[in-house]
Structure formats: structure tokens, C-alpha cells
Design an enzyme around this catalytic site. Structure first.
Site, PDB file in Angstrom:
ATOM      1  N   TRP A 102      -5.564  -1.310  -3.629  1.00  0.00           N
ATOM      2  CA  TRP A 102      -4.576  -1.779  -2.651  1.00  0.00           C
ATOM      3  C   TRP A 102      -5.232  -2.652  -1.595  1.00  0.00           C
ATOM      4  O   TRP A 102      -4.670  -3.669  -1.183  1.00  0.00           O
ATOM      5  CB  TRP A 102      -3.849  -0.598  -2.013  1.00  0.00           C
ATOM      6  N   ASP A 169      -3.356   0.046   6.496  1.00  0.00           N
ATOM      7  CA  ASP A 169      -2.405   0.453   5.460  1.00  0.00           C
ATOM      8  C   ASP A 169      -2.517   1.971   5.323  1.00  0.00           C
ATOM      9  O   ASP A 169      -3.497   2.486   4.810  1.00  0.00           O
ATOM     10  CB  ASP A 169      -2.764  -0.254   4.145  1.00  0.00           C
ATOM     11  N   LYS A 193       5.499   7.608  -0.342  1.00  0.00           N
ATOM     12  CA  LYS A 193       4.391   8.540  -0.569  1.00  0.00           C
ATOM     13  C   LYS A 193       4.482   9.773   0.332  1.00  0.00           C
ATOM     14  O   LYS A 193       4.173  10.864  -0.113  1.00  0.00           O
ATOM     15  CB  LYS A 193       3.057   7.836  -0.390  1.00  0.00           C
TER      16      LYS A 193
HETATM   17  C1  PLP Z   1       1.401   2.678  -3.064  1.00  0.00           C
HETATM   18  C2  PLP Z   1       0.547   1.916  -2.146  1.00  0.00           C
HETATM   19  C3  PLP Z   1       0.804   0.563  -1.827  1.00  0.00           C
HETATM   20  C4  PLP Z   1       1.918  -0.237  -2.470  1.00  0.00           C
HETATM   21  O1  PLP Z   1       3.125   0.142  -1.965  1.00  0.00           O
HETATM   22  P1  PLP Z   1       4.478  -0.607  -2.391  1.00  0.00           P
HETATM   23  O2  PLP Z   1       5.452  -0.030  -1.429  1.00  0.00           O
HETATM   24  O3  PLP Z   1       4.739  -0.262  -3.825  1.00  0.00           O
HETATM   25  O4  PLP Z   1       4.283  -2.060  -2.214  1.00  0.00           O
HETATM   26  C5  PLP Z   1      -0.019  -0.047  -0.912  1.00  0.00           C
HETATM   27  N1  PLP Z   1      -1.048   0.596  -0.347  1.00  0.00           N
HETATM   28  C6  PLP Z   1      -1.320   1.886  -0.630  1.00  0.00           C
HETATM   29  C7  PLP Z   1      -2.472   2.554   0.045  1.00  0.00           C
HETATM   30  C8  PLP Z   1      -0.539   2.584  -1.546  1.00  0.00           C
HETATM   31  O5  PLP Z   1      -0.807   3.860  -1.819  1.00  0.00           O
END
Ligand code: PLP
Length: 356
Positions: A102, A169, A193
Site C-alpha cells: 500500500w 495511511d 478494515k
Molecule cells: C486496504 C488498504 C488500502 C486500500 O484501501 P481501499 O479503500 O481499497 O482503496 C490502503 N492502505 C492500507 C494500509 C490498506 O490496508
């Protein structure tokens, strides 16, 4: 049979959140109308958005500190674009820590906007640890990191101190542990998540960092426009926002982030202790950087996989296979996963010893 859901995302949410959100689809706030058929500008939905935004700041301890919470669409992946669009100056540069798939995705997008300095990377070790000993250029427009690497099972335990704005993030560990959230200037997290269904992304931004890039930003990608519109610039993802609010209320009633962190640590300790004790298994990530959210582990002998797979499936466990880039297994222990589910997995791991 009771299911134990270890899915990495979308993932388990509290049972009461599933029930209440399902009820709101049938009859929202006893209005006789579905949440899905009312105007997003109606009093009832505006209240949902306002409460959700306020509760985010309350739970993170960021009330009255110059932050705004937004519920946007496009996923965390769109924030890979929005962060540089809003923060990287024309002709400027940004610093990134490359800790996983990511993070690499975020770097790829940032390169479209200007110089992107990768200050540290664990790519050559298949991202099995968090890089250390890096330094952040003081002339960077911001520093970007990923607090929890969902795929590789590593988690940043500390964050660098720097004078440049810090962007993080937090998709896979937001609301899971106590941090001084004021050390970040921009936090983003896909809801699916630890907060709600797919379809909305939480953005928490310190307003004072905005408006400095010198770029003309398309309205939908402009944090300032979304703030001005109170996160209703266009039709927001009403169901994901409402469901996220229910999860945030569940968390508050439980005692907030400090209370859930205790449970998360208990779950992680239980599983990692078994991974370390059981001679059939080994952890995939460096011990010091192990994630409390996503535990990655492998069988020492691949020949045991068919019987182990059969055993955990028979115990009602789902979502355990690791990501293809790591292999083995990944147990995602998000906030809503109960300790009992971890005990079921640990019991299966123990039972495997008697079978092989
Ligand atoms: C799942 C995830 C993403 C991507 O998320 P989307 O909402 O599908 O774009 C980005 N960063 C991390 C750390 C993730 O776990």
C-alpha cells in the site's frame, strides 16, 4: 455453526452494528422510511454525518485542535492521489516510507505530482520489517507513512518526529491503539478494515496545512471544498457513513480506544505466543514490528498445510489464508474480533501438533 472471521478486509464488524444498520435499511429512526431512500440533506441524515465527524475527533482526542473529519468516497487508494494533490507544492517534493504494497501504491501516485523521495524501504526483504535509521528532508512538503501494513503484518510502533507535516495511511489500524494523534497532520483510512463497510474513507486533516500547494485542485479532490461543505459536497455514501457511526458509538460505549487496545493486545499476545511456542509454525514478520491487527505466520513444513487447512475450516474459521505475496496464513484481528475466536485458532494450532 459459529464463524470466526479473520478476513483482512472487508472484515468483521460488531454484531450489534450489523443488526442496527440492517434495521435502518428497513426503518430509519422510526421514520417509516429506509435510510437508503431519504435525502442526504434531510435533518436525520445531516445529524448522522455531524455526529460521525464529531465522534471521530472525540475518540482520537483531536477535538478543538484545528482538525476536521471527513467521510469521502474513492477508498484509501484515492487518498494516495488527494494527499499529494493538496499538499505537494508545484516543484516541491515529498518524503515517503516504503513499508509495503500500500505504501508503494501511494508512492506511485505521488510521483505524478513531483519529486518523491523514498527515505527508507524494506522492499528487498519482502517488507518483513519497518525500516529504521532514515531521515526526512526538512524541505519536504510532507512525510507519508503507513501505520500498519495489512499484507505483511508489520506495524509502526513509533513515528518519527519531524517539522514537516506527517501524513499517515491508517486504514488497517485506526481506532485500534492509543497514539498521540496530534503528531499527524493528515490521517486517512478506508472504512472497511476497522470501522464500517467498504464505500467511505475517513480523512482527518489539520486545516492549517491546506491551501499551500499552489495547485488548482478539482473540487472533488480538494479537502478544503469538502470541509467547507461539511463532508456533503456531493451525495455522501450514506450507508457506509451511518454504519461507521454505529461502530464508533459501539467503541465509545466500550470505553474508547484505550479499552479496545487492551483487548487487541490480549488477542495478539495469545496468538503470537502460540506461533512462537508451537514448533510447527513460525512468524513471517520481524518480532519487534509485529502487527497487533494482522498476524502473518507460516508452517515450517508445507506438507502440513492440507491437514491444518481442513482443521481450521472445520472449527468455523474463515479468511485465514495469507496474501499471495507472503503465503502461509494471516489472522486479521480487528477491533470486532472477539478473544474467543483467537482461542479457537490457537486450539486448532495446538491440536495440529497431536495430528502430525
Ligand atoms: C486496504 C488498504 C488500502 C486500500 O484501501 P481501499 O479503500 O481499497 O482503496 C490502503 N492502505 C492500507 C494500509 C490498506 O490496508
Amino acid at each position: 455453526m459459529k464463524k470466526h472471521n479473520y478476513s483482512a478486509g472487508p472484515c468483521i464488524l460488531p454484531q450489534e452494528v450489523f443488526e442496527k444498520s440492517a434495521q435502518a435499511i428497513l426503518n430509519f429512526n422510526d421514520s417509516g422510511l429506509s435510510l437508503l431512500e431519504i435525502s442526504h440533506r434531510s435533518k436525520d441524515f445531516v445529524a448522522v454525518m455531524d455526529q460521525a465527524r464529531a465522534l471521530v475527533l472525540e475518540l482520537l482526542g483531536l477535538e478543538g485542535k484545528g482538525y476536521q473529519a471527513l467521510f469521502l468516497a474513492g477508498g484509501a487508494s484515492l487518498e494516495f492521489v488527494m494527499a499529494p494533490y493538496n499538499l505537494m507544492k508545484v516543484g516541491g517534493k515529498a518524503a515517503y516510507l516504503d513499508t509495503g504494497t500500500w505504501a508503494a501504491g501511494a508512492i506511485k501516485e505521488a510521483k505524478l505530482f513531483g519529486e518523491t523521495v523514498v527515505v527508507g524501504s524494506s522492499k528487498n526483504d519482502n517488507y518483513n520489517h519497518i525500516p529504521t535509521g532514515y531521515s526526512i528532508p526538512t524541505d519536504a512538503d510532507y512525510f507519508h507513512c503507513t501505520s500498519n501494513n495489512t499484507i505483511f503484518g508489520t506495524q509502526m510502533k513509533t513515528f518519527p518526529t519531524t517539522e514537516v507535516p506527517v501524513v499517515c495511511d491508517m486504514s488497517s489500524d485506526i481506532f485500534s491503539r492509543v497514539l498521540d494523534f496530534s503528531q499527524f497532520d493528515l490521517i486517512y483510512a478506508g472504512a472497511q478494515k476497522n470501522m464500517g463497510p467498504a464505500g467511505t474513507t475517513l480523512v482527518v486533516v489539520k486545516e492549517s496545512i491546506l491551501g499551500k500547494s499552489g495547485r488548482e485542485i478539482p473540487s472533488m479532490l480538494d479537502y478544503s471544498k469538502h470541509i467547507k461543505a461539511e463532508s456533503m459536497y456531493n451525495t455522501p455514501p450514506v450507508f457506509p457513513v451511518y454504519t461507521s457511526l454505529l461502530t464508533l458509538q459501539w467503541l465509545k460505549n466500550l470505553g474508547g480506544i484505550a479499552a479496545i487496545e487492551k483487548q487487541n493486545n490480549a488477542k495478539a499476545n495469545l496468538l503470537y505466543s502460540e506461533i512462537d511456542r508451537n514448533p510447527l509454525f513460525k512468524g513471517a514478520a520481524a518480532v519487534a514490528d509485529r502487527s497487533a491487527m494482522n498476524a502473518t505466520f507460516l508452517l515450517n513444513d508445507e506438507a502440513h498445510a492440507p491437514i491444518f487447512d481442513e482443521m481450521w475450516k472445520a472449527a468455523g474459521i474463515s479468511g485465514l489464508p495469507g496474501h499471495r505475496s507472503v503465503g502461509g496464513y494471516r489472522a486479521s484481528m480487528y477491533n470486532a474480533l472477539p478473544l474467543e475466536s483467537v482461542q479457537v485458532l490457537v486450539d486448532v494450532m495446538k491440536a495440529l501438533e497431536t495430528k502430525v
